[in-house]
Write a protein that holds these residues in place. Structure first.
Motif, mmCIF file in Angstrom:
data_model
loop_
_atom_site.group_PDB
_atom_site.id
_atom_site.type_symbol
_atom_site.label_atom_id
_atom_site.label_comp_id
_atom_site.label_asym_id
_atom_site.label_seq_id
_atom_site.Cartn_x
_atom_site.Cartn_y
_atom_site.Cartn_z
ATOM 1 N N LEU A 12 17.357 18.763 15.266
ATOM 2 C CA LEU A 12 17.002 18.145 13.997
ATOM 3 C C LEU A 12 17.106 19.132 12.848
ATOM 4 C CD1 LEU A 12 13.861 16.180 15.148
ATOM 5 C CD2 LEU A 12 16.217 15.470 15.160
ATOM 6 N N VAL A 20 9.872 12.721 17.863
ATOM 7 C CA VAL A 20 10.588 11.463 18.049
ATOM 8 C C VAL A 20 10.813 10.784 16.709
ATOM 9 C CG1 VAL A 20 10.492 9.204 19.114
ATOM 10 C CG2 VAL A 20 9.703 11.176 20.361
ATOM 11 N N ALA A 76 13.554 12.432 14.970
ATOM 12 C CA ALA A 76 14.823 12.132 15.633
ATOM 13 C C ALA A 76 15.345 10.776 15.204
ATOM 14 C CB ALA A 76 14.641 12.186 17.150
ATOM 15 N N ILE A 77 14.426 9.834 15.089
ATOM 16 C CA ILE A 77 14.840 8.503 14.649
ATOM 17 C C ILE A 77 15.472 8.581 13.268
ATOM 18 C CG2 ILE A 77 13.992 6.236 13.962
ATOM 19 C CD1 ILE A 77 11.860 6.489 16.073
ATOM 20 N N TYR A 126 16.761 11.122 11.753
ATOM 21 C CA TYR A 126 18.004 11.874 11.765
ATOM 22 C C TYR A 126 19.149 11.060 12.331
ATOM 23 C CZ TYR A 126 21.192 15.791 12.452
ATOM 24 O OH TYR A 126 22.262 16.618 12.422
ATOM 25 N N THR A 127 18.854 10.303 13.373
ATOM 26 C CA THR A 127 19.908 9.469 13.946
ATOM 27 C C THR A 127 20.426 8.483 12.911
ATOM 28 O OG1 THR A 127 18.659 9.552 16.003
ATOM 29 C CG2 THR A 127 20.511 8.043 15.903
ATOM 30 N N LYS A 128 19.486 7.864 12.197
ATOM 31 C CA LYS A 128 19.922 6.920 11.167
ATOM 32 C C LYS A 128 20.761 7.636 10.120
ATOM 33 C CE LYS A 128 15.835 4.012 11.497
ATOM 34 N NZ LYS A 128 14.579 3.715 10.784
ATOM 35 N N LEU A 133 22.569 10.329 10.477
ATOM 36 C CA LEU A 133 23.887 10.644 11.025
ATOM 37 C C LEU A 133 24.792 9.427 11.004
ATOM 38 C CD1 LEU A 133 23.131 12.933 14.071
ATOM 39 C CD2 LEU A 133 24.373 13.543 12.023
ATOM 40 N N LEU A 134 24.231 8.287 11.343
ATOM 41 C CA LEU A 134 25.049 7.078 11.315
ATOM 42 C C LEU A 134 25.557 6.809 9.907
ATOM 43 C CD1 LEU A 134 22.965 4.813 13.686
ATOM 44 C CD2 LEU A 134 25.268 5.615 14.063
ATOM 45 N N THR A 185 26.004 9.001 7.563
ATOM 46 C CA THR A 185 27.006 10.017 7.218
ATOM 47 C C THR A 185 28.347 9.676 7.836
ATOM 48 O OG1 THR A 185 25.218 11.621 7.298
ATOM 49 C CG2 THR A 185 27.444 12.492 7.149
ATOM 50 N N VAL A 186 28.306 9.259 9.095
ATOM 51 C CA VAL A 186 29.568 8.930 9.752
ATOM 52 C C VAL A 186 30.268 7.808 9.010
ATOM 53 C CG1 VAL A 186 30.523 7.876 11.813
ATOM 54 C CG2 VAL A 186 28.966 9.779 12.024
ATOM 55 N N LEU A 238 13.372 4.760 19.104
ATOM 56 C CA LEU A 238 14.464 5.687 19.343
ATOM 57 C C LEU A 238 15.463 5.082 20.298
ATOM 58 C CD1 LEU A 238 15.615 8.436 18.822
ATOM 59 C CD2 LEU A 238 14.195 9.358 20.630
ATOM 60 N N LEU A 294 17.876 2.665 18.861
ATOM 61 C CA LEU A 294 18.990 3.191 18.081
ATOM 62 C C LEU A 294 20.135 3.661 18.950
ATOM 63 C CD1 LEU A 294 17.290 5.388 15.376
ATOM 64 C CD2 LEU A 294 18.497 3.262 15.029
ATOM 65 N N ILE A 301 22.786 12.080 19.668
ATOM 66 C CA ILE A 301 22.763 12.861 18.429
ATOM 67 C C ILE A 301 23.863 13.906 18.454
ATOM 68 C CG2 ILE A 301 21.434 14.576 17.147
ATOM 69 C CD1 ILE A 301 19.000 12.980 17.532
ATOM 70 N N LEU A 358 27.077 12.226 17.705
ATOM 71 C CA LEU A 358 27.224 11.916 16.287
ATOM 72 C C LEU A 358 27.546 13.166 15.489
ATOM 73 C CD1 LEU A 358 24.371 9.360 15.581
ATOM 74 C CD2 LEU A 358 26.797 8.924 15.634
ATOM 75 N N VAL A 383 30.732 13.801 13.083
ATOM 76 C CA VAL A 383 30.661 14.230 11.690
ATOM 77 C C VAL A 383 31.565 15.434 11.473
ATOM 78 C CG1 VAL A 383 29.158 15.314 9.994
ATOM 79 C CG2 VAL A 383 28.396 13.299 11.190
ATOM 80 N N LEU A 436 35.165 14.354 11.399
ATOM 81 C CA LEU A 436 35.534 13.637 10.189
ATOM 82 C C LEU A 436 35.612 14.567 8.986
ATOM 83 C CD1 LEU A 436 33.587 10.297 10.599
ATOM 84 C CD2 LEU A 436 36.041 10.594 10.543
#
Lengths: 446, 176
Positions: A281, A293, A296-297, A299-301, A303-304, A306-307, B25, B28, B48, B51, B55, B58
């Motif tokens: 993270l 956790v 992490a949630i 950060y995952t969002k 990252l999505l 950003t992608v 979590l 997701l 993660i 991903l 990134v 890309l």
């Protein structure tokens, strides 16, 4: 996070796979059993503290405790347990509902032994004066290892116990002291369960010993079967018990041999996983599991997002290029030089925190809004402005200043055409510059 | 007994919190192999990392695309600049500097100048090098002009007269 007791851990260690094999009917008995064990554990510790501190005795008590915990585990994991439970329940219902309050009245248990018990006098507890009380607390089903099962204690004390209970003590330099914790329950002799089980153990299979060096739980077995015993920290019994369970139940577990031989190892591995996640993270704050956790949630969002943003940018770039190439080759009048935008609106958002700086970057289409908060040390406006220029951002509106201990700024900027900067780059660059300037300014700050 | 139950409730809440978050979590992460707590964490770690790789890939791609010269880009900035000057003239906005001293060391300064790329930065540089410490700043731009208004603390001793300050600043602006 609470620390589970090292040795006595009936509830947690019994988690998951282990209980799955047991018939439902046993569920209730199981509960009761567990409760008894729990209570027993409490009593154990209670007694442990209450009795006089005789170092050797307390050492042995500890051994005993561990052995008993093994016994517990072993019992739980053993399929024979079901039989035992049944037997115990059937035969000794009154014992299961033993009145715990009695225990506090002193040395009770063995005084109540029936004369019938004489036959079981292979039991020697004289080495642990306090043991009888402890044993009483354990209303263990008679899962004992064997009629000849032995436990050895480092110093066998032949002191007179309060109960004056000294019986057949097999010569014990080396250590085989026979011990049957259950004999006070006056149960009928059971088949030697472990004797039956042991042959099923492949030769050379490692059996853990109970504890420290001098103790060997299966002294007899070691001699007779040539099975090696090895030392293990705490939970050695657990390990053995589990493996036994594997063998006994066959393929019930889906794994031939579990990778985690002890509960502790499993827990440690689990915690390592959490820290590994935390290390991924970008803005780690607290160390407790829930925060990890949660971060992490987020950060995952992020990252999505950003992608998606990057995909869009790449797409745009490519479209723009193709368009330009087409213009050149076709020699069109350049009416519209703007890049073709995809139908979708580009949007992105992320936050970054460093020790002294917080950055929040939001992008909608070509407008970038940057919020910056940092501990007041240096005049950051100039540096940020430089960064913005580097990143090809055109500030349209800027506002901010002192707020308490902090500088806080808001930048509304527009991305210059042709630039494909993305949110992550902006945030990272800003943080980088801020930290650098901080470090540079630190020695000279007032 | 009250403390015991409070503790119990708190612990239960804590566990529930962790459990809920773990479920979120897991919601997701696209590839879930197991329902166990451990595997949620494991799967999340893998996802993660995946991903992050994505990134990286890309951004690399984007940089490659940027390398190629983009001839059209050069035309744009120039266009912008010519526009701004014209806009300013249309609206009658002129470059200007206003200085007014407030109590103590504080000074309020307003500057209007032509909006150009990088001018804001230059202005800031000049201001800070002159010994002004900005406490509150505001900048807006419209119609081709930029208005910067800020409060500053004067750090040097000499009490520069208002007019002198103003003139020196105007000079700076003009030379930018």
């Amino acid at each position: 996070m609470y620390e589970e007791p090292g040795c006595f851990d009936p509830n947690n260690s019994m988690a998951e796979g282990v209980y799955s094999g047991f018939p439902q009917a046993m569920a209730n008995n199981q509960k009761q059993f567990e409760e008894n064990l729990e209570l027993s554990a409490e009593e154990l510790s209670y007694h442990h503290h209450n009795h006089q501190e005789d170092t050797s005795v307390s050492a042995m008590e500890l051994e005993l405790q561990k052995y008993l915990s093994f016994n517990v585990e072993n019992c739980d994991n053993n399929t024979y347990r079901s039989h035992m439970m049944q037997q115990v329940v059937d035969d000794r219902n009154q014992l299961l509902s033993y009145d715990h309050s009695n225990w506090n009245t002193g040395d009770i248990g063995f005084n109540q032994d029936d004369p019938q018990q004489n036959g079981h006098r292979s039991f020697n507890i004289n080495s642990l004066p306090q043991t009888p009380d402890l044993l009483n607390l354990f209303q263990l089903p008679r899962c004992s290892l064997l009629p000849n099962s032995s436990i050895s204690f480092a110093n066998s004390n032949h002191d007179t116990t309060p109960l004056g209970f000294i019986e057949d003590l097999p010569a014990s330099d080396s250590t085989s002291v026979l011990y049957d914790p259950l004999f006070h329950l006056n149960l009928s002799p059971q088949p030697p369960l472990f004797r039956e089980l042991l042959p099923s153990i492949p030769h050379g299979y490692n059996l853990p010993t109970s504890r420290s060096d001098a103790n060997s739980l299966f002294g007899d077995e070691r001699d007779s079967n040539g099975v090696k015993a090895y030392q293990d920290e705490d939970g050695g019994m657990l390990e053995f018990a589990r493996d036994m369970a594997c063998i006994v139940r066959g393929s019930g577990n889906g794994k031939k041999k579990k990778p985690f031989t002890t509960e502790r190892q499993r827990r440690e591995h689990f915690n390592k996983k959490y820290t590994a996640l935390r290390n991924l993270l970008p803005n780690p704050s607290k160390i407790d599991r829930a925060s990890i956790v949660g971060d992490a949630i987020e950060y995952t969002k992020e990252l999505l997002r950003t992608v998606n943003e990057l995909k869009l940018l790449v797409e745009r770039k490519r479209c723009g290029r193709e368009r330009i190439k087409r213009h050149k080759t076709e020699d069109d009048a350049v009416g519209d030089v703007e890049q073709s935008y995809n139908g979708s609106l580009r949007s992105s958002w992320l936050q970054r925190k460093s020790k002294d700086t917080e950055v929040d970057v939001r992008i909608i289409d070509d407008e970038v809004t940057i919020k910056l908060v940092q501990r007041k040390k240096i005049d950051c406006l100039l540096f940020v402005s430089k960064v913005l220029d580097e990143l090809q951002l055109d500030p349209h509106h800027v506002a901010g200043g002192h707020i308490g201990d902090y500088y806080s700024y808001l930048f509304n900027t527009k991305i210059y055409e042709g630039s494909s900067v993305y949110a992550g780059a902006i945030a990272n660059k800003i943080i980088e510059v801020m930290d650098r300037e901080y470090a540079a300014a630190a020695p000279t700050s007032i | 007994m009250d403390y015991k139950s409070k503790n119990l409730v708190a612990e239960r809440k804590r566990r529930k919190k962790l459990g809920d978050r773990l479920l979120n979590l897991r919601a997701l992460v696209p590839r879930i192999t197991n329902m166990k707590k451990e595997t949620i964490i494991e799967d999340a770690i893998n996802y993660i990392q995946e991903l992050q790789e994505n990134v990286k890939f890309l951004t690399g791609k984007l940089q490659l695309l940027e390398v190629e010269p983009f001839s059209e880009e050069e035309a744009n900035p120039k266009r912008e600049e010519t526009n701004t000057v014209e806009d300013m003239k249309k609206c009658g906005i002129q470059e200007n500097v206003e200085v007014s001293y407030m109590s103590g060391n504080k000074v309020q300064i307003k500057i209007i100048f032509e909006k150009k790329r990088g001018k804001f930065t230059k202005l800031l540089e000049a201001i800070t090098s002159h010994g002004f410490q900005l406490s509150d700043t505001s900048m807006t731009s419209s119609k081709g002009a930029t208005l910067v208004s800020f409060f500053a603390e004067v750090t040097y001793d000499g009490t520069l007269a208002v007019e002198e300050t103003r003139k020196s600043l105007l000079q700076i602006v003009r030379s930018m």
